[in-house]
Scaffold this active site. Structure first.
Site, PDB file in Angstrom:
ATOM      1  N   CYS A 174      -8.312  22.745   2.288  1.00  0.00           N
ATOM      2  CA  CYS A 174      -8.676  22.635   1.057  1.00  0.00           C
ATOM      3  C   CYS A 174      -9.308  23.973   0.397  1.00  0.00           C
ATOM      4  O   CYS A 174      -9.010  24.357  -0.699  1.00  0.00           O
ATOM      5  CB  CYS A 174      -9.997  21.442   0.528  1.00  0.00           C
ATOM      6  SG  CYS A 174     -11.152  21.312   1.842  1.00  0.00           S
ATOM      7  N   HIS A 180     -14.447  22.860  -4.960  1.00  0.00           N
ATOM      8  CA  HIS A 180     -14.709  24.087  -4.012  1.00  0.00           C
ATOM      9  C   HIS A 180     -14.440  25.248  -5.091  1.00  0.00           C
ATOM     10  O   HIS A 180     -13.654  24.974  -6.055  1.00  0.00           O
ATOM     11  CB  HIS A 180     -13.672  24.420  -3.097  1.00  0.00           C
ATOM     12  CG  HIS A 180     -13.817  23.393  -1.845  1.00  0.00           C
ATOM     13  ND1 HIS A 180     -14.610  22.382  -1.599  1.00  0.00           N
ATOM     14  CD2 HIS A 180     -12.993  23.198  -0.603  1.00  0.00           C
ATOM     15  CE1 HIS A 180     -14.563  21.650  -0.671  1.00  0.00           C
ATOM     16  NE2 HIS A 180     -13.646  22.448   0.099  1.00  0.00           N
TER      17      HIS A 180
HETATM   18  N1  LIG Z   1     -11.906  16.056   2.282  1.00  0.00           N
HETATM   19  C1  LIG Z   1     -11.148  17.097   2.065  1.00  0.00           C
HETATM   20  O1  LIG Z   1     -11.530  17.787   1.175  1.00  0.00           O
HETATM   21  C2  LIG Z   1      -9.853  17.392   2.752  1.00  0.00           C
HETATM   22  C3  LIG Z   1      -9.144  18.531   2.097  1.00  0.00           C
HETATM   23  C4  LIG Z   1      -8.080  18.791   2.925  1.00  0.00           C
HETATM   24  C5  LIG Z   1      -7.422  18.115   3.929  1.00  0.00           C
HETATM   25  N2  LIG Z   1      -8.437  17.024   4.573  1.00  0.00           N
HETATM   26  C6  LIG Z   1      -7.985  16.489   5.823  1.00  0.00           C
HETATM   27  O2  LIG Z   1      -7.410  15.224   5.417  1.00  0.00           O
HETATM   28  C7  LIG Z   1      -7.629  14.419   6.605  1.00  0.00           C
HETATM   29  C8  LIG Z   1      -8.599  13.069   5.903  1.00  0.00           C
HETATM   30  O3  LIG Z   1      -9.576  13.608   5.433  1.00  0.00           O
HETATM   31  P1  LIG Z   1     -10.913  12.699   4.653  1.00  0.00           P
HETATM   32  O4  LIG Z   1     -11.817  13.598   4.016  1.00  0.00           O
HETATM   33  O5  LIG Z   1      -9.938  11.678   3.724  1.00  0.00           O
HETATM   34  O6  LIG Z   1     -11.459  12.000   5.620  1.00  0.00           O
HETATM   35  P2  LIG Z   1     -12.399  10.538   5.906  1.00  0.00           P
HETATM   36  O7  LIG Z   1     -12.639  10.342   4.373  1.00  0.00           O
HETATM   37  O8  LIG Z   1     -12.962  10.117   7.102  1.00  0.00           O
HETATM   38  O9  LIG Z   1     -10.672   9.206   5.967  1.00  0.00           O
HETATM   39  C9  LIG Z   1     -10.297   9.370   7.099  1.00  0.00           C
HETATM   40  C10 LIG Z   1      -9.040   8.255   7.144  1.00  0.00           C
HETATM   41  O10 LIG Z   1      -8.466   8.120   8.513  1.00  0.00           O
HETATM   42  C11 LIG Z   1      -8.477   6.951   8.573  1.00  0.00           C
HETATM   43  N3  LIG Z   1      -8.494   6.860  10.436  1.00  0.00           N
HETATM   44  C12 LIG Z   1      -9.585   7.308  11.041  1.00  0.00           C
HETATM   45  N4  LIG Z   1      -9.403   7.209  12.367  1.00  0.00           N
HETATM   46  C13 LIG Z   1      -8.176   6.510  12.539  1.00  0.00           C
HETATM   47  C14 LIG Z   1      -7.340   5.938  13.402  1.00  0.00           C
HETATM   48  N5  LIG Z   1      -7.627   5.990  14.709  1.00  0.00           N
HETATM   49  N6  LIG Z   1      -6.071   5.301  13.156  1.00  0.00           N
HETATM   50  C15 LIG Z   1      -5.801   4.993  11.640  1.00  0.00           C
HETATM   51  N7  LIG Z   1      -6.447   5.608  10.787  1.00  0.00           N
HETATM   52  C16 LIG Z   1      -7.533   6.248  10.953  1.00  0.00           C
HETATM   53  C17 LIG Z   1      -9.713   6.196   8.187  1.00  0.00           C
HETATM   54  O11 LIG Z   1      -9.362   4.527   8.057  1.00  0.00           O
HETATM   55  P3  LIG Z   1     -10.566   3.553   8.337  1.00  0.00           P
HETATM   56  O12 LIG Z   1     -11.192   3.614   7.025  1.00  0.00           O
HETATM   57  O13 LIG Z   1      -9.792   2.385   8.456  1.00  0.00           O
HETATM   58  O14 LIG Z   1     -11.604   4.343   9.399  1.00  0.00           O
HETATM   59  C18 LIG Z   1      -9.510   6.861   6.933  1.00  0.00           C
HETATM   60  O15 LIG Z   1      -8.428   6.232   6.134  1.00  0.00           O
HETATM   61  C19 LIG Z   1      -8.607  15.175   7.590  1.00  0.00           C
HETATM   62  O16 LIG Z   1      -7.699  15.473   8.531  1.00  0.00           O
HETATM   63  C20 LIG Z   1      -9.156  16.219   6.717  1.00  0.00           C
HETATM   64  O17 LIG Z   1      -9.282  17.493   7.581  1.00  0.00           O
HETATM   65  C21 LIG Z   1      -9.486  16.689   3.806  1.00  0.00           C
END
Ligand SMILES: NC(=O)c1ccc[n+]([C@@H]2O[C@H](COP(=O)([O-])OP(=O)(O)OC[C@H]3O[C@@H](n4cnc5c(N)ncnc54)[C@H](OP(=O)(O)O)[C@@H]3O)[C@@H](O)[C@H]2O)c1
Length: 358
Positions: free
Chosen positions: A139, A264
């Site tokens: 991001c 950001h």
């Molecule tokens: N936040 C940002 O600004 C941002 C920006 C760019 C990229 N990212 C990337 O995008 C990805 C997701 O980020 P996020 O911020 O959305 O994280 P998050 O809010 O923690 O959400 C994680 C997601 O992954 C699922 N998950 C976790 N463990 C799993 C497993 N073992 N099997 C299947 N599903 C699983 C969770 O499902 P449950 O709800 O069932 O646990 C939830 O849907 C990450 O790789 C992060 O680095 C994030």
């Protein structure tokens, strides 16, 4: 590489959203409901903890299913919005079943066989995908790269210095929950006169951050890398080089976590091959796809996270020529880390792939 949709409404490609319940996944479902409806079925996938939950997408309540190999049966394109280790394990599983994966995690970004795509900058890269996987940048990279790509195309970028101010939602739901908890702990307290005040008020409850983030700025994001650099800082350098096709571009980045929920921002010093002018730079930015030039400080016009949250473009203001270098520009950028910084870029790449289906 033309593809044929396997199943789905009116022969349209079937989409899976893996991580549909997370911070990025939630915004993804909003985007899918707002963008042109190009998909056949949309399948929502998360961990077994969320199986059976119902989430709204395109105005329909859709049941979440657990991540399994079979969950990819009949899927054409899958967006992965899950932690790195989950993507590292499951994206190849989906790709082996013929699914084109668009991955939002950091698991494949620097893999030479996985294109790192920002549609406004290098859309062509999405067509060649030897592993069946496409990757979307971090991001923080995405908050600067659309503006840099437009200026690079005209001027030829030679050096980059970035200070990034990262919102807590960049650390997922945990980051947002932590700031909210800390806000309730400090409400009504007298802080800011003695060292350690904030630490005492917040206690050990710093969530995914090394220090209290409420009423504070924390000059650290990510994990430790060599020589004092953080993982987030290395990502901005490595990913910018890969996307712009400049493998030796000198890049210096400092990442700072700030008590902003979403969006950001960054100050940028960019040096180019030859002399630049502010008028020409503004002209480029005013017409660049995905960029909004908002730059009239005398009238109080410059972007802030509070203004741009929930919007799609990268906003740019404070455009100046460097005081001591006629080849360099200074500017301030702001973008929603959950939209262009994650879900939107992923959706745009998936739409590029969908356009290959007849
Ligand atoms: N936040 C940002 O600004 C941002 C920006 C760019 C990229 N990212 C990337 O995008 C990805 C997701 O980020 P996020 O911020 O959305 O994280 P998050 O809010 O923690 O959400 C994680 C997601 O992954 C699922 N998950 C976790 N463990 C799993 C497993 N073992 N099997 C299947 N599903 C699983 C969770 O499902 P449950 O709800 O069932 O646990 C939830 O849907 C990450 O790789 C992060 O680095 C994030």
């Amino acid at each position: 590489m033309a593809a044929t949709a396997r199943t789905g409404r009116a022969g349209r490609p079937t989409l899976a959203v893996v991580g549909a319940t997370g911070a990025v996944g939630t915004v993804m479902l909003q985007i899918l409901s707002q963008h042109a409806d190009i998909w056949g079925d949309i399948r929502l996938i998360a961990s077994p903890r969320s199986a059976g939950r119902k989430l709204a997408v395109r105005g329909e309540e859709t049941e979440v299913v657990a991540l399994t190999e079979e969950a990819f049966d009949g899927v054409d394109v899958a967006m992965f919005d899950v932690p790195d280790e989950v993507a590292a394990r499951w994206a190849p599983v989906a790709a082996a079943r013929g699914v084109v994966v668009v991955d939002n995690s950091g698991a494949f970004r620097m893999d030479p066989e996985v294109p790192l795509v920002v549609p406004e900058v290098n859309a062509h890269a999405a067509r060649i995908r030897p592993r069946g996987i496409l990757s979307t940048p971090n991001c923080t990279t995405l908050s600067v790269i659309v503006v840099l790509g437009a200026l690079h195309a005209e001027y030829g970028l030679r050096e980059l210095v970035v200070s990034a101010f990262q919102a807590v939602s960049g650390a997922g739901r945990d980051g947002v929950d932590t700031l909210r908890r800390q806000l309730s702990l400090v409400a009504g307290t007298e802080l800011g006169t003695r060292p350690g005040d904030l630490r005492r008020a917040v206690g050990d409850d710093t969530g995914p951050f090394p220090e209290p983030v409420v009423l504070n700025v924390v000059p650290w994001a990510g994990t430790a890398r060599e020589d004092g650099w953080s993982s987030e800082e290395m990502k901005v350098r490595d990913e910018s080089r890969k996307i712009l096709g400049l493998p030796r571009l000198p890049v210096a980045v400092t990442c700072v976590r700030v008590p902003v929920v979403t969006a950001h921002s960054a100050t940028v010093h960019a040096r180019f091959e030859g002399e630049v002018t502010v008028d020409k730079a503004r002209e480029i930015l005013a017409t660049a796809p995905g960029v909004v030039l908002f730059d009239d400080p005398a009238a109080g016009e410059f972007p802030t996270p509070a203004d741009v949250v929930g919007t799609d473009p990268t906003w740019v203001g404070r455009v100046r020529r460097a005081l001591d270098d006629p080849t360099a520009l200074e500017f301030f950028v702001c973008g929603d880390n959950l939209r262009k910084g994650a879900a939107l870029n992923t959706a745009q790449i998936a739409e590029l792939v969908a356009a290959e289906f007849p």
